[in-house]
Design a protein around this motif. Structure first.
Motif, PDB file in Angstrom:
ATOM      1  N   TYR A   1      -0.691 -12.084  -1.138  1.00  0.00           N
ATOM      2  CA  TYR A   1       0.452 -12.630  -0.418  1.00  0.00           C
ATOM      3  C   TYR A   1       0.813 -11.745   0.772  1.00  0.00           C
ATOM      4  CZ  TYR A   1       0.826 -15.310  -4.721  1.00  0.00           C
ATOM      5  OH  TYR A   1       0.561 -16.111  -5.793  1.00  0.00           O
ATOM      6  N   GLU A   2       1.150 -12.397   1.854  1.00  0.00           N
ATOM      7  CA  GLU A   2       1.456 -11.678   3.092  1.00  0.00           C
ATOM      8  C   GLU A   2       2.645 -10.746   2.902  1.00  0.00           C
ATOM      9  OE1 GLU A   2       2.478 -12.655   7.809  1.00  0.00           O
ATOM     10  OE2 GLU A   2       2.185 -14.282   6.361  1.00  0.00           O
ATOM     11  N   GLY A   3       2.485  -9.520   3.353  1.00  0.00           N
ATOM     12  CA  GLY A   3       3.559  -8.542   3.291  1.00  0.00           C
ATOM     13  C   GLY A   3       3.548  -7.671   2.058  1.00  0.00           C
ATOM     14  N   ILE A   4       2.789  -8.071   1.032  1.00  0.00           N
ATOM     15  CA  ILE A   4       2.744  -7.266  -0.202  1.00  0.00           C
ATOM     16  C   ILE A   4       1.294  -7.016  -0.632  1.00  0.00           C
ATOM     17  CG2 ILE A   4       5.029  -7.775  -1.096  1.00  0.00           C
ATOM     18  CD1 ILE A   4       3.798  -9.997  -2.782  1.00  0.00           C
ATOM     19  N   GLU A   5       0.415  -6.918   0.347  1.00  0.00           N
ATOM     20  CA  GLU A   5      -0.989  -6.645   0.034  1.00  0.00           C
ATOM     21  C   GLU A   5      -1.160  -5.265  -0.607  1.00  0.00           C
ATOM     22  OE1 GLU A   5      -0.870  -9.375   3.660  1.00  0.00           O
ATOM     23  OE2 GLU A   5       0.150  -7.545   3.006  1.00  0.00           O
ATOM     24  N   GLU A   6      -0.236  -4.349  -0.303  1.00  0.00           N
ATOM     25  CA  GLU A   6      -0.295  -2.999  -0.881  1.00  0.00           C
ATOM     26  C   GLU A   6       0.832  -2.832  -1.903  1.00  0.00           C
ATOM     27  OE1 GLU A   6      -1.486   0.248   2.091  1.00  0.00           O
ATOM     28  OE2 GLU A   6      -0.572  -1.269   3.393  1.00  0.00           O
ATOM     29  N   MET A   7       0.889  -3.733  -2.868  1.00  0.00           N
ATOM     30  CA  MET A   7       1.957  -3.691  -3.856  1.00  0.00           C
ATOM     31  C   MET A   7       1.479  -3.013  -5.142  1.00  0.00           C
ATOM     32  SD  MET A   7       4.422  -6.694  -5.352  1.00  0.00           S
ATOM     33  CE  MET A   7       3.236  -7.387  -6.500  1.00  0.00           C
TER      34      MET A   7
ATOM     35  N   GLY B   1      -1.131  10.140  -0.540  1.00  0.00           N
ATOM     36  CA  GLY B   1      -1.410   9.669   0.806  1.00  0.00           C
ATOM     37  C   GLY B   1      -1.517   8.166   0.938  1.00  0.00           C
ATOM     38  N   PHE B   2      -1.418   7.436  -0.176  1.00  0.00           N
ATOM     39  CA  PHE B   2      -1.571   5.985  -0.107  1.00  0.00           C
ATOM     40  C   PHE B   2      -0.542   5.339   0.818  1.00  0.00           C
ATOM     41  CE2 PHE B   2      -2.918   6.434  -4.809  1.00  0.00           C
ATOM     42  CZ  PHE B   2      -4.198   6.815  -4.434  1.00  0.00           C
ATOM     43  N   CYS B   3       0.682   5.834   0.751  1.00  0.00           N
ATOM     44  CA  CYS B   3       1.786   5.178   1.451  1.00  0.00           C
ATOM     45  C   CYS B   3       2.271   5.948   2.670  1.00  0.00           C
ATOM     46  CB  CYS B   3       2.950   4.957   0.484  1.00  0.00           C
ATOM     47  SG  CYS B   3       2.503   4.011  -0.994  1.00  0.00           S
ATOM     48  N   THR B   4       1.717   7.123   2.895  1.00  0.00           N
ATOM     49  CA  THR B   4       2.164   7.945   4.030  1.00  0.00           C
ATOM     50  C   THR B   4       1.202   7.857   5.212  1.00  0.00           C
ATOM     51  OG1 THR B   4       1.056   9.885   3.081  1.00  0.00           O
ATOM     52  CG2 THR B   4       3.377   9.562   2.533  1.00  0.00           C
ATOM     53  N   ARG B   5       0.046   7.267   5.012  1.00  0.00           N
ATOM     54  CA  ARG B   5      -0.923   7.166   6.093  1.00  0.00           C
ATOM     55  C   ARG B   5      -0.463   6.150   7.134  1.00  0.00           C
ATOM     56  NH1 ARG B   5      -5.574   4.774   2.230  1.00  0.00           N
ATOM     57  NH2 ARG B   5      -5.203   6.874   1.449  1.00  0.00           N
ATOM     58  N   THR B   6      -0.945   6.276   8.348  1.00  0.00           N
ATOM     59  CA  THR B   6      -0.563   5.391   9.443  1.00  0.00           C
ATOM     60  C   THR B   6      -0.891   3.936   9.098  1.00  0.00           C
ATOM     61  OG1 THR B   6      -0.990   7.141  11.054  1.00  0.00           O
ATOM     62  CG2 THR B   6      -0.873   4.883  11.887  1.00  0.00           C
ATOM     63  N   GLY B   7       0.099   3.056   9.289  1.00  0.00           N
ATOM     64  CA  GLY B   7      -0.097   1.632   9.047  1.00  0.00           C
ATOM     65  C   GLY B   7       0.132   1.176   7.625  1.00  0.00           C
ATOM     66  N   ALA B   8       0.404   2.096   6.718  1.00  0.00           N
ATOM     67  CA  ALA B   8       0.633   1.721   5.318  1.00  0.00           C
ATOM     68  C   ALA B   8       1.910   0.907   5.180  1.00  0.00           C
ATOM     69  CB  ALA B   8       0.710   2.969   4.445  1.00  0.00           C
ATOM     70  N   ASN B   9       1.897  -0.054   4.255  1.00  0.00           N
ATOM     71  CA  ASN B   9       3.065  -0.893   3.988  1.00  0.00           C
ATOM     72  C   ASN B   9       3.178  -1.078   2.478  1.00  0.00           C
ATOM     73  OD1 ASN B   9       5.286  -2.620   4.305  1.00  0.00           O
ATOM     74  ND2 ASN B   9       3.977  -4.428   4.452  1.00  0.00           N
ATOM     75  N   CYS B  10       3.488   0.006   1.782  1.00  0.00           N
ATOM     76  CA  CYS B  10       3.529  -0.021   0.322  1.00  0.00           C
ATOM     77  C   CYS B  10       4.830  -0.624  -0.199  1.00  0.00           C
ATOM     78  CB  CYS B  10       3.388   1.391  -0.244  1.00  0.00           C
ATOM     79  SG  CYS B  10       1.771   2.132   0.018  1.00  0.00           S
ATOM     80  N   THR B  11       4.684  -1.470  -1.196  1.00  0.00           N
ATOM     81  CA  THR B  11       5.832  -1.982  -1.941  1.00  0.00           C
ATOM     82  C   THR B  11       5.552  -1.756  -3.425  1.00  0.00           C
ATOM     83  OG1 THR B  11       4.869  -4.214  -2.002  1.00  0.00           O
ATOM     84  CG2 THR B  11       6.433  -3.726  -0.221  1.00  0.00           C
TER      85      THR B  11
END
Length: 350
Positions: free
Chosen positions: A301-307, A208-218
């Motif tokens: 870093y902006e855009g990869i906070e969930e890397m 569920g880490f990357c499928t939840r609403t608002g997630a931006n996983c890289t």
């Protein structure tokens, strides 16, 4: 041209190759790191042995004004400035299999609490956007030379120290992977070689880490990291379900579920012994305990906070191609001709 850089496998945890600096050339032991961009080489000032002695190089150039920089790692700090010299990649005894860059700019380390005695340099292989201002990362310098057949570097990390690992600069080695299963993924952030991550599953169930609403996983392959890493928030949730230390026998160890990364619709399976450590009982070597070895790493870093990071534990399984010309990363199952050697686990009184 293509240049094959051979790497020494140290217990399936660290992979090092030789780089040659100065005139006459001095061999240094380098970790080539796709998770950083700056090149750092130890000077004699930082360590008397196994380091670069700039006073013995006729082509070394000290800048008139030194650009001093301090870098903080989890393991310590280094300080140095940027200088230039000739660098050679490949075989110094065979110019047909070597590539030379004159006046290459690198960080000369003068104070160090990061490097241990096993290596003398960290050579960043990430994009120039991740480098210090005015510094050209090593692979960017190779690209600019116009000598590479293709603007890419490709990685084969062995599972057995007797099997030689390698980086192919300027192409790939088709003997090392299943080309028919090669899949390309576009880079979405050029600080790291980060691509879009759809999901992470265990035993077929989404975390569920990357499928939840608002997630931006890289997710990014990182040759400078041995294990797999999650952002701290995700790891805390993961460990609540999968992080406990449990009793496990030798046979039970291999029966744990795969950790599956879903990258742009493609599933990449990581077997249990690549994300779980087993500690053997001193009383009975067939018994012991098992626990996840996934670590935490946050980026600001902006855009990869969930890397998430794919360290050597993943790159050993999948041949990894970094294509700078087309800003993409390719993964394909690696072909191993030697039996995998599992790392030696510490024993515990049980």
């Amino acid at each position: 041209m293509q240049v094959r850089e051979t790497l020494e496998n140290q217990n399936n945890m660290v992979y090092m190759g030789d780089l040659y600096i100065g005139s006459p050339a001095q061999a240094i032991r380098a970790i080539f790191d796709t998770g950083s961009a700056n090149p750092w080489i130890l000077s004699k000032t930082a360590r008397a042995e196994h380091s670069f002695d700039q006073t013995k190089s006729t082509t070394f150039k000290d800048p008139s004004t030194k650009q001093w920089t301090s870098i903080h790692f989890g393991s310590g700090t280094l300080r140095g400035y940027f200088a230039s010299d000739t660098v050679l990649l490949g075989d110094p005894q065979n110019t047909e299999h070597a590539l030379t860059l004159p006046s290459w700019n690198f960080g000369l380390v003068t104070e160090n609490s990061v490097f241990d005695k096993s290596f003398d340099a960290i050579i960043g292989m990430a994009y120039k956007e991740f480098a210090e201002e005015g510094v050209t990362p090593f692979f960017e310098a190779l690209r600019s030379s116009g000598k590479l057949a293709k603007e890419m570097h490709s990685w084969y990390l062995s599972l057995n120290p007797d099997d030689q690992s390698e980086i192919m600069m300027g192409g790939w080695n088709e003997d090392r992977f299943r080309k028919e299963l090669l899949v390309w993924h576009p880079v979405v952030n050029k600080r790291f070689w980060a691509v879009k991550l759809d999901d992470i599953k265990v035993n077929g169930v989404s975390t569920g880490f990357c499928t939840r609403t608002g997630a931006n996983c890289t997710i990014a392959p990182d040759s400078g990291t041995s294990l797999l890493t999650f952002p701290q928030k995700a790891l805390t949730e993961f460990n609540q379900q999968y992080g406990d230390s449990v009793d496990c026998s030798e046979s039970e160890f291999t029966s744990f579920p795969d950790l599956v990364y879903v990258i742009r619709g493609v599933e990449y399976r990581v077997p249990p012994h690549h994300w779980i450590d087993r500690t053997v009982s001193k009383a009975d070597s067939t018994q012991g305990t098992c626990k996840s070895n996934v670590k935490s790493l946050d980026t600001e870093y902006e855009g990869i906070e969930e890397m998430f990071i794919l360290g050597d534990a993943f790159m050993q399984l999948f041949y990894t191609i970094h294509d700078a010309e087309h800003d993409r990363v390719g993964f394909a199952p690696a072909i191993h001709n030697h039996t995998e050697v599992l790392k030696v686990y510490d024993t515990a009184d049980q």
